[in-house]
Design a protein around this motif. Structure first.
Motif, PDB file in Angstrom:
ATOM      1  N   ASP A   6      45.530  67.074 -53.277  1.00 51.06           N
ATOM      2  CA  ASP A   6      44.041  66.861 -53.296  1.00 51.06           C
ATOM      3  C   ASP A   6      43.330  66.858 -52.152  1.00 51.06           C
ATOM      4  O   ASP A   6      43.829  66.402 -50.994  1.00 51.06           O
ATOM      5  N   ASP A   8      39.414  65.416 -51.673  1.00 49.63           N
ATOM      6  CA  ASP A   8      38.730  64.265 -51.757  1.00 49.63           C
ATOM      7  C   ASP A   8      39.548  63.015 -51.631  1.00 49.63           C
ATOM      8  O   ASP A   8      40.031  62.814 -52.893  1.00 49.63           O
ATOM      9  N   ASP A 111      47.408  62.967 -55.722  1.00 41.75           N
ATOM     10  CA  ASP A 111      45.866  62.937 -56.025  1.00 41.75           C
ATOM     11  C   ASP A 111      45.478  61.557 -56.333  1.00 41.75           C
ATOM     12  O   ASP A 111      46.095  60.772 -56.549  1.00 41.75           O
ATOM     13  N   ASP A 112      44.139  61.144 -55.890  1.00 34.23           N
ATOM     14  CA  ASP A 112      43.679  59.625 -55.968  1.00 34.23           C
ATOM     15  C   ASP A 112      43.104  59.726 -57.477  1.00 34.23           C
ATOM     16  O   ASP A 112      42.676  58.454 -57.580  1.00 34.23           O
TER      17      ASP A 112
HETATM   18 MG   LIG Z   1      40.435  63.325 -54.828  1.00 35.28          MG
END
Ligand SMILES: [Mg+2]
Length: 148
Positions: A6, A8, A111-112
């Motif tokens: 990912d 961001d 991914d966050d």
């Molecule tokens: Mg993200």
């Protein structure tokens, strides 16, 4: 392994873009910074992200998997320009922009968040960031090493 990363708050430090907005845009887009024109060009990499990405590329089939805001057309080109500037050769033609991350097929997604289809990814989701199991790039690289 095929690994998706990912942007961001995994590769890209989103708050650094907010800090660099012109005061006028900062006020105008408060609470909705995704839609600030040019914001995705202004961001620094997350600590360790560039070296981490390059390290993954040495042994794995790596792609960038990100969502660009539907209401901010410059975000789409700004994300491409960011990848070209910071990641170079091992990211060339490996940028996938989609609101449906579950559509891609692979082994790992870093991914966050679980939004935009990330939670429905068919492989293993490494939850990155302060709210995730993997707080930084060192812990991600250690996990990838362990499961390879
Ligand atoms: Mg993200």
């Amino acid at each position: 392994m095929r690994i998706f990363v990912d942007m961001d708050n995994v590769l890209v430090d989103f708050p650094t873009g907010i800090d660099r907005l012109e005061p006028e845009d900062k006020a105008r887009y408060e609470g909705n910074y995704d839609d600030a024109p040019g914001i995705f060009r202004l961001m620094d990499p997350v600590d360790g992200a560039i070296k981490g990405y390059e390290k993954l590329c040495e042994d794995h089939d790596v792609f960038i998997l990100s969502t660009a805001p539907w209401g901010n057309p410059t975000a789409w080109s700004d994300k491409l320009l960011w990848v070209k500037k910071h990641l170079g050769e091992c990211a060339e033609k490996r940028l996938i922009l989609t609101h449906h991350k579950y559509l891609v097929r692979g082994d790992v997604l870093i991914d966050d968040r679980r939004k935009r289809g990330a939670g429905a990814f068919s492989g293993r989701h490494l939850h990155f960031g302060e709210h995730g199991e993997f707080k930084d790039w060192d812990s991600v690289l250690a996990e990838i090493e362990a499961i390879s």
